[in-house]
Design a protein around this motif. Sequence first.
Motif, mmCIF file in Angstrom:
data_model
loop_
_atom_site.group_PDB
_atom_site.id
_atom_site.type_symbol
_atom_site.label_atom_id
_atom_site.label_comp_id
_atom_site.label_asym_id
_atom_site.label_seq_id
_atom_site.Cartn_x
_atom_site.Cartn_y
_atom_site.Cartn_z
ATOM 1 N N SER A 163 0.846 -1.193 0.000
ATOM 2 C CA SER A 163 0.000 0.000 0.000
ATOM 3 C C SER A 163 0.883 1.245 0.000
ATOM 4 O O SER A 163 2.042 1.203 0.414
ATOM 5 N N ALA A 164 0.325 2.365 -0.436
ATOM 6 C CA ALA A 164 1.071 3.618 -0.450
ATOM 7 C C ALA A 164 1.515 4.000 0.955
ATOM 8 O O ALA A 164 2.614 4.536 1.156
ATOM 9 N N GLU A 165 0.668 3.713 1.955
ATOM 10 C CA GLU A 165 1.013 4.053 3.334
ATOM 11 C C GLU A 165 2.249 3.281 3.797
ATOM 12 O O GLU A 165 3.118 3.824 4.476
ATOM 13 N N LYS A 166 2.320 2.013 3.424
ATOM 14 C CA LYS A 166 3.465 1.196 3.818
ATOM 15 C C LYS A 166 4.746 1.624 3.113
ATOM 16 O O LYS A 166 5.841 1.301 3.573
ATOM 17 N N MET A 167 4.590 2.314 1.997
ATOM 18 C CA MET A 167 5.749 2.630 1.168
ATOM 19 C C MET A 167 6.291 4.039 1.373
ATOM 20 O O MET A 167 7.157 4.486 0.632
ATOM 21 N N SER A 168 5.801 4.764 2.362
ATOM 22 C CA SER A 168 6.391 6.068 2.663
ATOM 23 C C SER A 168 7.832 5.874 3.144
ATOM 24 O O SER A 168 8.129 4.921 3.877
ATOM 25 N N LEU A 169 8.712 6.764 2.735
ATOM 26 C CA LEU A 169 10.098 6.658 3.183
ATOM 27 C C LEU A 169 10.178 6.904 4.687
ATOM 28 O O LEU A 169 9.569 7.852 5.195
ATOM 29 N N PRO A 170 10.898 6.087 5.426
ATOM 30 C CA PRO A 170 11.068 6.344 6.860
ATOM 31 C C PRO A 170 11.707 7.722 7.081
ATOM 32 O O PRO A 170 12.579 8.136 6.316
ATOM 33 N N GLU A 171 11.253 8.413 8.102
ATOM 34 C CA GLU A 171 11.733 9.761 8.382
ATOM 35 C C GLU A 171 12.515 9.811 9.686
ATOM 36 O O GLU A 171 12.295 9.006 10.589
ATOM 37 N N ALA A 172 13.400 10.791 9.755
ATOM 38 C CA ALA A 172 14.075 11.121 11.000
ATOM 39 C C ALA A 172 13.441 12.383 11.560
ATOM 40 O O ALA A 172 12.787 13.151 10.852
ATOM 41 N N GLU A 173 13.654 12.597 12.849
ATOM 42 C CA GLU A 173 13.221 13.835 13.479
ATOM 43 C C GLU A 173 14.142 14.961 13.021
ATOM 44 O O GLU A 173 15.355 14.770 12.886
ATOM 45 N N VAL A 174 13.599 16.135 12.759
ATOM 46 C CA VAL A 174 14.379 17.281 12.285
ATOM 47 C C VAL A 174 14.303 18.415 13.298
ATOM 48 O O VAL A 174 13.233 18.704 13.845
ATOM 49 N N GLY A 175 15.421 19.031 13.572
ATOM 50 C CA GLY A 175 15.493 20.222 14.409
ATOM 51 C C GLY A 175 16.305 21.289 13.697
ATOM 52 O O GLY A 175 17.237 20.974 12.954
ATOM 53 N N ARG A 176 15.956 22.558 13.920
ATOM 54 C CA ARG A 176 16.644 23.661 13.249
ATOM 55 C C ARG A 176 16.992 24.737 14.274
ATOM 56 O O ARG A 176 16.163 25.100 15.105
ATOM 57 N N TRP A 177 18.231 25.215 14.153
ATOM 58 C CA TRP A 177 18.698 26.258 15.077
ATOM 59 C C TRP A 177 19.802 27.066 14.422
ATOM 60 O O TRP A 177 20.759 26.507 13.877
ATOM 61 N N ALA A 178 19.646 28.388 14.424
ATOM 62 C CA ALA A 178 20.692 29.343 14.036
ATOM 63 C C ALA A 178 21.286 29.053 12.662
ATOM 64 O O ALA A 178 22.485 29.246 12.439
ATOM 65 N N GLY A 179 20.454 28.590 11.731
ATOM 66 C CA GLY A 179 20.940 28.283 10.396
ATOM 67 C C GLY A 179 21.421 26.863 10.222
ATOM 68 O O GLY A 179 21.760 26.449 9.114
ATOM 69 N N TYR A 180 21.438 26.076 11.291
ATOM 70 C CA TYR A 180 21.865 24.677 11.251
ATOM 71 C C TYR A 180 20.653 23.764 11.240
ATOM 72 O O TYR A 180 19.663 24.012 11.928
#
Length: 475
Positions: A163-180
């Motif tokens: 299914s399309a739901e099963k085929m989503s690419l696994p994601e990592a958590e994202v954080g952003r700070w001061a341009g990084y």
Amino acid sequence: MADSDPNMGRDTLEGGRARSEAISWQELLAQDSRPAPAILTEESYEYRGSEPLDASRYTSEDFARLEREKMWPHVWQFAAREEDIPEAGDYTVFENAGRSWLISRQEDGSVKAMHNVCLHRGRKLRTEDGTADKFTCPFHGFAWNKDGSFDGMPCSWDFKHLSAEKMSLPEAEVGRWAGYIFLREEKGGPSLEEYLAPLPEFFKRWRHEECTTVIWVAKEVPANWKVTAEAFMEAWHTVVTHPQLLPFTGDANSAYWIYGDNVNVNHVPFGIMSPHVDPDGKTQQWIVDEFCKYNGRSADNYDAAGDPFAVSVPEGMTARAALGAAMRAGYSAQTGYDHDDATDAELLDGLVYNVFPNFAPWGGFMPNIVYRWRPGKTPDTCLMEVRIIARVKKGDPMPHGVPMKLLTKDQKWTDAPELGVLGHVFEQDMDNLPYVQDGLHASKTGKINLGDYQEIRIRQFHQTLDKYLGAGAAE
């Protein structure tokens, strides 16, 4: 007096901790031409023990495996800068510790980090940075949208079980700070701001979000990533490894402070003569002249007359104050920002912060160095990266950052002329690091001994690493 020696020696013991006989970092800042903020003057040090470290931490594949399994997935990793992917659809490939990621800018300006692996037969979707609204696997044509949702595949009739739901690419958590931009593979744990503390509070003053990457060079180093990173956690090897810096570097005047588990700093003063240099006949003008001559050696036909920092030191002024004044005026003119309240230290010194495990941004208002070290395919190699970020002129749009220049294994840091004198400094480090790695393999005792003060950052680093790997990881 202008020519007085600021390194008046004395024997100082504070709280049972030995210190250099030179003027301290705090005393030096008290002499600067502007009041220093508390972030630069309030000491943060605690004794962490004097036990030796086991050499196998740097050489063992079993130890490297523990890092991959128990540490890297659970820490915030510096993955990119905002200017690397400024527009929607821009992406960069970030690889570390056996994982490959697509860091992709979304239409709303947000950023996603997705595993860069086709869920069909496992091919990497991308091997180079670029711009794309869709990631199509070059092998069989399975495709994903830039947000990681599944788009489709050829011969879908043969994959009714997916299914399309099963085929989503696994994601990592994202954080952003001061341009990084940071990612964390496994969700949960402290927020990015909590993990970085107190860095966000400190760096409010230096505003790295107003900077862009102007130089970015990487090179494979034949040494463990920790061996290589630790060479940049202390300044006291300068006296032997980088003697050309001693006329204007206060190596033994440096401060070494730690904050909790994740953050530490080495404050290295410039514009001051090393206590290891014989002061006889050396003037404050000599310090400035040596500083400018050395920093101008990377340019063809260096001309002091064209160097805005090649100043004459007035009577009664120190070299630090004279250089600080020149840099205060120079950076204000270059950037359009007022630097009147900037201390000499913030314009001149090496304010070298580290965030566990492998992110090291310099503080201050000058163009800042940002280090990153990534483990290689074996414990005996790593990738060392040197970025230099510079403030974009006030009112100008943020330009795209420069791409990374990857030096081959056989090239030298000096083959990246954009690094200037830094390339020569790094080559001096390379004269040590491969032999440190070889020596760790050959060690009879199998032990590493650290100084209690000048190497406190290294000890804190390993104690934090052990918290991820578990009790007894050092054995």
